[in-house]
Design a protein around this motif. Sequence first.
Motif, mmCIF file in Angstrom:
data_model
loop_
_atom_site.group_PDB
_atom_site.id
_atom_site.type_symbol
_atom_site.label_atom_id
_atom_site.label_comp_id
_atom_site.label_asym_id
_atom_site.label_seq_id
_atom_site.Cartn_x
_atom_site.Cartn_y
_atom_site.Cartn_z
ATOM 1 N N ALA A 83 0.843 -1.198 0.000
ATOM 2 C CA ALA A 83 0.000 0.000 0.000
ATOM 3 C C ALA A 83 0.877 1.246 0.000
ATOM 4 O O ALA A 83 1.966 1.247 0.587
ATOM 5 N N PRO A 84 0.412 2.307 -0.651
ATOM 6 C CA PRO A 84 1.205 3.542 -0.679
ATOM 7 C C PRO A 84 1.258 4.211 0.685
ATOM 8 O O PRO A 84 0.428 3.943 1.561
ATOM 9 N N LEU A 85 2.219 5.113 0.841
ATOM 10 C CA LEU A 85 2.272 5.944 2.037
ATOM 11 C C LEU A 85 1.081 6.891 2.024
ATOM 12 O O LEU A 85 0.701 7.408 0.961
ATOM 13 N N ALA A 86 0.504 7.130 3.180
ATOM 14 C CA ALA A 86 -0.640 8.034 3.273
ATOM 15 C C ALA A 86 -0.199 9.459 2.941
ATOM 16 O O ALA A 86 0.831 9.929 3.423
ATOM 17 N N LYS A 87 -1.014 10.133 2.127
ATOM 18 C CA LYS A 87 -0.700 11.507 1.750
ATOM 19 C C LYS A 87 -1.018 12.457 2.898
ATOM 20 O O LYS A 87 -1.992 12.282 3.623
ATOM 21 N N LYS A 88 -0.166 13.470 3.024
ATOM 22 C CA LYS A 88 -0.381 14.556 3.979
ATOM 23 C C LYS A 88 -0.423 15.858 3.184
ATOM 24 O O LYS A 88 -0.011 15.910 2.019
ATOM 25 N N THR A 89 -0.894 16.909 3.833
ATOM 26 C CA THR A 89 -1.002 18.206 3.161
ATOM 27 C C THR A 89 0.143 19.105 3.589
ATOM 28 O O THR A 89 0.427 19.246 4.780
ATOM 29 N N VAL A 90 0.806 19.686 2.590
ATOM 30 C CA VAL A 90 1.844 20.673 2.855
ATOM 31 C C VAL A 90 1.604 21.853 1.924
ATOM 32 O O VAL A 90 1.329 21.673 0.735
ATOM 33 N N ALA A 91 1.658 23.056 2.479
ATOM 34 C CA ALA A 91 1.419 24.269 1.693
ATOM 35 C C ALA A 91 2.689 25.099 1.645
ATOM 36 O O ALA A 91 3.384 25.238 2.656
ATOM 37 N N ASP A 92 2.983 25.639 0.466
ATOM 38 C CA ASP A 92 4.140 26.513 0.279
ATOM 39 C C ASP A 92 3.654 27.953 0.306
ATOM 40 O O ASP A 92 2.931 28.394 -0.590
ATOM 41 N N ASN A 93 4.042 28.662 1.356
ATOM 42 C CA ASN A 93 3.649 30.065 1.497
ATOM 43 C C ASN A 93 4.875 30.943 1.321
ATOM 44 O O ASN A 93 5.455 31.419 2.299
ATOM 45 N N GLY A 94 5.290 31.116 0.082
ATOM 46 C CA GLY A 94 6.410 32.004 -0.201
ATOM 47 C C GLY A 94 7.711 31.586 0.429
ATOM 48 O O GLY A 94 8.426 32.417 0.986
ATOM 49 N N GLY A 95 8.021 30.313 0.346
ATOM 50 C CA GLY A 95 9.315 29.843 0.869
ATOM 51 C C GLY A 95 9.213 29.182 2.220
ATOM 52 O O GLY A 95 10.218 28.669 2.728
#
Length: 137
Positions: free
Chosen positions: A120-132
């Motif tokens: 099974a794949p690794l569970a996805k998490k959310t990451v946001a790029d806020n200007g670096g």
Amino acid sequence: MSCCDRRTFLAGAAIAGVAVTAGCANVGTVDTNSVPTSKDPSGATTLKTSEIPVNGGVIIATDKVVITQPEAGVFKAFSSVCTHAGCSVTEVSNNEIHCPCHGSRFDAATGQVLGGPATAPLAKKTVADNGGTLTLS
Ligand code: FES
């Protein structure tokens, strides 16, 4: 013979040592890609995008997250808990995430399995790029 003579104690310690090293709980928990992080006012972990190598990644052990940069400016996040037996992945290189326990490999862009025994794949998490600055959520 006493229950706690030196020979009995050493034999017990050897058995306990084998038990600890044979299990996954204490294997692969070393954060080999440690990077400086901080917390935003909401308590979310943040770190600089410059800390994430292109075609590589970092493992944030405290959050059980691996963050990758499979191509310049593209950031992905996954659970760092291997789907095979629960060890922590410990390395990201050449766009592959590696689990040290039994050798599973995962795609650093998608989390999909590249090589088992994990299926099974690794569970996805959310990451946001806020200007670096990356923020995990
Ligand atoms: S726990 Fe990761 S390969 Fe077995």
